[in-house]
Design a protein around this motif. Sequence first.
Motif, PDB file in Angstrom:
ATOM      1  N   HIS A   1     157.400  15.353  26.041  1.00 34.72           N
ATOM      2  CA  HIS A   1     156.703  14.445  25.156  1.00 34.72           C
ATOM      3  C   HIS A   1     157.258  14.502  23.732  1.00 34.72           C
ATOM      4  N   LEU A   2     157.920  15.606  23.367  1.00 35.56           N
ATOM      5  CA  LEU A   2     158.473  15.706  22.018  1.00 35.56           C
ATOM      6  C   LEU A   2     159.577  14.672  21.786  1.00 35.56           C
ATOM      7  N   VAL A   3     160.429  14.474  22.771  1.00 34.84           N
ATOM      8  CA  VAL A   3     161.496  13.482  22.638  1.00 34.84           C
ATOM      9  C   VAL A   3     160.909  12.072  22.569  1.00 34.84           C
ATOM     10  N   ARG A   4     159.856  11.837  23.308  1.00 39.84           N
ATOM     11  CA  ARG A   4     159.178  10.529  23.248  1.00 39.84           C
ATOM     12  C   ARG A   4     158.629  10.295  21.835  1.00 39.84           C
ATOM     13  N   GLU A   5     158.078  11.334  21.222  1.00 36.13           N
ATOM     14  CA  GLU A   5     157.587  11.200  19.845  1.00 36.13           C
ATOM     15  C   GLU A   5     158.745  10.982  18.871  1.00 36.13           C
ATOM     16  N   HIS A   6     159.877  11.608  19.144  1.00 33.10           N
ATOM     17  CA  HIS A   6     161.057  11.344  18.311  1.00 33.10           C
ATOM     18  C   HIS A   6     161.393   9.858  18.355  1.00 33.10           C
ATOM     19  N   GLN A   7     161.377   9.297  19.544  1.00 30.86           N
ATOM     20  CA  GLN A   7     161.698   7.878  19.686  1.00 30.86           C
ATOM     21  C   GLN A   7     160.674   7.011  18.964  1.00 30.86           C
ATOM     22  N   GLN A   8     159.411   7.347  19.058  1.00 30.33           N
ATOM     23  CA  GLN A   8     158.379   6.591  18.347  1.00 30.33           C
ATOM     24  C   GLN A   8     158.623   6.641  16.839  1.00 30.33           C
ATOM     25  N   ALA A   9     158.964   7.822  16.329  1.00 30.87           N
ATOM     26  CA  ALA A   9     159.253   7.961  14.899  1.00 30.87           C
ATOM     27  C   ALA A   9     160.480   7.142  14.513  1.00 30.87           C
ATOM     28  N   ARG A  10     161.494   7.144  15.356  1.00 27.53           N
ATOM     29  CA  ARG A  10     162.703   6.344  15.086  1.00 27.53           C
ATOM     30  C   ARG A  10     162.368   4.856  14.975  1.00 27.53           C
ATOM     31  N   VAL A  11     161.495   4.382  15.841  1.00 27.51           N
ATOM     32  CA  VAL A  11     161.098   2.963  15.809  1.00 27.51           C
ATOM     33  C   VAL A  11     160.370   2.657  14.497  1.00 27.51           C
ATOM     34  N   LEU A  12     159.443   3.520  14.109  1.00 28.29           N
ATOM     35  CA  LEU A  12     158.709   3.311  12.861  1.00 28.29           C
ATOM     36  C   LEU A  12     159.651   3.352  11.661  1.00 28.29           C
ATOM     37  N   LEU A  13     160.570   4.309  11.663  1.00 26.67           N
ATOM     38  CA  LEU A  13     161.529   4.402  10.561  1.00 26.67           C
ATOM     39  C   LEU A  13     162.443   3.182  10.514  1.00 26.67           C
ATOM     40  N   ALA A  14     162.889   2.711  11.666  1.00 26.29           N
ATOM     41  CA  ALA A  14     163.744   1.524  11.708  1.00 26.29           C
ATOM     42  C   ALA A  14     163.016   0.324  11.108  1.00 26.29           C
ATOM     43  N   SER A  15     161.733   0.220  11.385  1.00 21.08           N
ATOM     44  CA  SER A  15     160.936  -0.866  10.817  1.00 21.08           C
ATOM     45  C   SER A  15     160.858  -0.740   9.299  1.00 21.08           C
ATOM     46  N   LEU A  16     160.641   0.472   8.814  1.00 22.18           N
ATOM     47  CA  LEU A  16     160.578   0.687   7.363  1.00 22.18           C
ATOM     48  C   LEU A  16     161.919   0.396   6.699  1.00 22.18           C
ATOM     49  N   VAL A  17     163.003   0.833   7.329  1.00 24.58           N
ATOM     50  CA  VAL A  17     164.337   0.583   6.770  1.00 24.58           C
ATOM     51  C   VAL A  17     164.615  -0.923   6.746  1.00 24.58           C
ATOM     52  N   ALA A  18     164.266  -1.609   7.805  1.00 23.55           N
ATOM     53  CA  ALA A  18     164.557  -3.043   7.905  1.00 23.55           C
ATOM     54  C   ALA A  18     163.666  -3.894   7.014  1.00 23.55           C
ATOM     55  N   HIS A  19     162.396  -3.515   6.901  1.00 18.14           N
ATOM     56  CA  HIS A  19     161.422  -4.384   6.234  1.00 18.14           C
ATOM     57  C   HIS A  19     160.869  -3.831   4.931  1.00 18.14           C
ATOM     58  N   GLY A  20     161.225  -2.601   4.603  1.00 19.48           N
ATOM     59  CA  GLY A  20     160.738  -2.011   3.361  1.00 19.48           C
ATOM     60  C   GLY A  20     159.380  -1.355   3.540  1.00 19.48           C
ATOM     61  N   PRO A  21     158.873  -0.816   2.438  1.00 22.04           N
ATOM     62  CA  PRO A  21     157.605  -0.076   2.488  1.00 22.04           C
ATOM     63  C   PRO A  21     156.455  -0.924   3.030  1.00 22.04           C
ATOM     64  N   ASP A  22     155.750  -0.332   3.963  1.00 20.22           N
ATOM     65  CA  ASP A  22     154.572  -0.951   4.555  1.00 20.22           C
ATOM     66  C   ASP A  22     153.554   0.166   4.756  1.00 20.22           C
TER      67      ASP A  22
END
Length: 115
Positions: A1-22
């Motif tokens: 489950h730790l790797v799955r959480e890594h992937q979830q964090a990557r998705v959230l970070l990608a959104s922040l990088v692409a769209h800015g602070p939210d």
Amino acid sequence: HLVREHQQARVLLASLVAHGPDESTIESLADLMTRHMADEEEHLIPFVREHLPADTGPVSVILAEHDAHRELLVELRRAPDAALIHRFADLISSHFAKEEEVILPYAERRLRGQP
């Protein structure tokens, strides 16, 4: 489950990088990372620590990085900006790689009784 959480964090970070602070995305990321680091520190690190020195090597690096991540999460919640988001994304990417390439494979080998 730790790797799955890594992937979830990557998705959230990608959104922040692409769209800015939210604020909502930052809160989701902060909540996920806080739970994730606590889980690692409660379960994974003590197991690995039984077999590796805690004051040097990968365990000390991971724990020091967790401290840095907590500080950055406070900053992100307080005053998010693109530079801070990119800094956090870079640190998390490097951190996850260490866990996925060193710590987790080592723990899996130990669980199977291998050195």
